[in-house]
Motif scaffolding. Structure first.
Motif, short mmCIF file in Angstrom:
data_model
loop_
_atom_site.label_atom_id
_atom_site.label_comp_id
_atom_site.label_asym_id
_atom_site.label_seq_id
_atom_site.Cartn_x
_atom_site.Cartn_y
_atom_site.Cartn_z
N GLU A 40 0.83 -1.21 0.00
CA GLU A 40 0.00 0.00 0.00
C GLU A 40 0.87 1.26 0.00
OE1 GLU A 40 -3.32 0.80 -0.08
OE2 GLU A 40 -3.72 -1.29 -0.57
N ILE A 41 1.94 1.24 0.77
CA ILE A 41 2.79 2.43 0.88
C ILE A 41 3.64 2.61 -0.37
CG2 ILE A 41 4.70 3.47 2.15
CD1 ILE A 41 3.57 2.13 4.69
N ILE A 42 4.31 1.56 -0.81
CA ILE A 42 5.28 1.69 -1.90
C ILE A 42 4.62 1.71 -3.27
CG2 ILE A 42 7.30 0.63 -2.99
CD1 ILE A 42 7.84 1.77 -0.20
N GLU A 43 3.82 0.71 -3.57
CA GLU A 43 3.27 0.59 -4.92
C GLU A 43 2.09 1.52 -5.16
OE1 GLU A 43 2.38 -3.50 -5.72
OE2 GLU A 43 4.46 -4.13 -5.42
N ARG A 44 1.20 1.59 -4.19
CA ARG A 44 -0.02 2.38 -4.39
C ARG A 44 0.10 3.81 -3.87
NH1 ARG A 44 -4.00 -2.47 -2.55
NH2 ARG A 44 -3.53 -3.85 -4.29
N GLN A 45 1.22 4.15 -3.25
CA GLN A 45 1.49 5.50 -2.75
C GLN A 45 0.37 6.00 -1.82
OE1 GLN A 45 4.40 7.30 -3.57
NE2 GLN A 45 5.04 5.33 -4.38
N ASN A 46 -0.08 5.13 -0.94
CA ASN A 46 -1.17 5.46 -0.03
C ASN A 46 -0.62 6.24 1.17
OD1 ASN A 46 -3.34 5.49 1.74
ND2 ASN A 46 -4.06 3.47 1.11
N ASN A 47 -0.85 7.55 1.17
CA ASN A 47 -0.33 8.42 2.23
C ASN A 47 -0.96 8.14 3.59
OD1 ASN A 47 1.47 9.78 0.58
ND2 ASN A 47 -0.02 11.34 0.02
N ALA A 48 -2.22 7.77 3.60
CA ALA A 48 -2.90 7.50 4.87
C ALA A 48 -2.26 6.30 5.57
CB ALA A 48 -4.38 7.25 4.64
N VAL A 49 -1.93 5.26 4.82
CA VAL A 49 -1.29 4.09 5.41
C VAL A 49 0.13 4.43 5.87
CG1 VAL A 49 -0.53 1.73 4.96
CG2 VAL A 49 -2.71 2.50 4.08
N ALA A 50 0.82 5.27 5.11
CA ALA A 50 2.17 5.69 5.51
C ALA A 50 2.13 6.49 6.81
CB ALA A 50 2.81 6.51 4.39
N ILE A 51 1.14 7.36 6.95
CA ILE A 51 1.00 8.13 8.18
C ILE A 51 0.66 7.21 9.35
CG2 ILE A 51 -0.44 9.85 9.35
CD1 ILE A 51 -0.59 11.29 6.60
N LEU A 52 -0.20 6.24 9.12
CA LEU A 52 -0.53 5.26 10.15
C LEU A 52 0.71 4.49 10.58
CD1 LEU A 52 -2.63 3.60 11.82
CD2 LEU A 52 -2.67 2.04 9.87
N ALA A 53 1.51 4.02 9.63
CA ALA A 53 2.73 3.27 9.95
C ALA A 53 3.71 4.14 10.73
CB ALA A 53 3.38 2.74 8.68
N GLY A 54 3.82 5.39 10.35
CA GLY A 54 4.70 6.32 11.07
C GLY A 54 4.22 6.56 12.49
N ALA A 55 2.92 6.72 12.66
CA ALA A 55 2.36 6.93 13.99
C ALA A 55 2.56 5.70 14.87
CB ALA A 55 0.88 7.28 13.89
N VAL A 56 2.40 4.53 14.30
CA VAL A 56 2.64 3.29 15.05
C VAL A 56 4.10 3.21 15.46
CG1 VAL A 56 2.73 0.78 14.82
CG2 VAL A 56 0.71 2.01 14.07
N ALA A 57 5.01 3.54 14.54
CA ALA A 57 6.44 3.49 14.85
C ALA A 57 6.80 4.46 15.97
CB ALA A 57 7.26 3.80 13.59
N ILE A 58 6.25 5.67 15.93
CA ILE A 58 6.52 6.65 16.98
C ILE A 58 5.94 6.18 18.31
CG2 ILE A 58 5.97 8.99 17.79
CD1 ILE A 58 6.20 9.87 14.84
N GLY A 59 4.75 5.63 18.28
CA GLY A 59 4.12 5.14 19.51
C GLY A 59 4.89 4.00 20.13
N ILE A 60 5.30 3.04 19.33
CA ILE A 60 6.10 1.91 19.84
C ILE A 60 7.43 2.42 20.39
CG2 ILE A 60 7.33 -0.19 19.19
CD1 ILE A 60 5.11 -0.71 17.13
N SER A 61 8.06 3.32 19.68
CA SER A 61 9.35 3.87 20.12
C SER A 61 9.22 4.60 21.45
CB SER A 61 9.92 4.82 19.08
OG SER A 61 10.14 4.15 17.87
N THR A 62 8.16 5.35 21.62
CA THR A 62 7.94 6.07 22.87
C THR A 62 7.76 5.12 24.03
OG1 THR A 62 6.93 7.88 21.61
CG2 THR A 62 6.50 7.82 23.99
N ILE A 63 6.98 4.08 23.84
CA ILE A 63 6.76 3.10 24.89
C ILE A 63 8.06 2.39 25.26
CG2 ILE A 63 5.62 0.91 25.42
CD1 ILE A 63 3.26 1.95 23.67
N ILE A 64 8.83 1.99 24.27
CA ILE A 64 10.10 1.31 24.53
C ILE A 64 11.08 2.24 25.25
CG2 ILE A 64 12.13 0.26 23.46
CD1 ILE A 64 10.21 -0.78 21.28
N ALA A 65 11.15 3.50 24.79
CA ALA A 65 12.06 4.46 25.44
C ALA A 65 11.68 4.69 26.90
CB ALA A 65 12.05 5.78 24.68
N ALA A 66 10.39 4.79 27.18
CA ALA A 66 9.95 4.98 28.56
C ALA A 66 10.24 3.75 29.41
CB ALA A 66 8.45 5.29 28.59
N ALA A 67 10.11 2.57 28.84
CA ALA A 67 10.38 1.34 29.58
C ALA A 67 11.88 1.18 29.86
CB ALA A 67 9.86 0.13 28.81
#
Length: 70
Positions: A40-67
């Motif tokens: 979805e991100i690479i072939e179809r250039q779906n910006n909404a899915v890319a934003i979702l993946a980025g938000a998930v990455a930031i959320g996971i990173s924040t939780i790991i950093a706090a832990a």
């Protein structure tokens, strides 16, 4: 404060552990989402899915950093 070998090794251990947990968590989220996330991100250039993946990455990173930080 002086950087000792023990401090350096502990930092590398926590960094490696955090990266490993991040990768496992992101792969798990990728498998649980419907469809193929990267297609979805690479072939179809779906910006909404890319934003979702980025938000998930930031959320996971924040939780790991706090832990790891305590």
């Amino acid at each position: 404060m002086m950087l000792t070998t023990d401090t350096f090794l502990a930092t590398m251990l926590y960094a490696g552990l955090g990266i490993a947990i991040f990768i496992i968590s992101f792969v798990l989220v990728d498998r649980l989402t419907p469809g193929e996330l990267w297609r979805e991100i690479i072939e179809r250039q779906n910006n909404a899915v890319a934003i979702l993946a980025g938000a998930v990455a930031i959320g996971i990173s924040t939780i790991i950093a706090a832990a790891v930080h305590g």
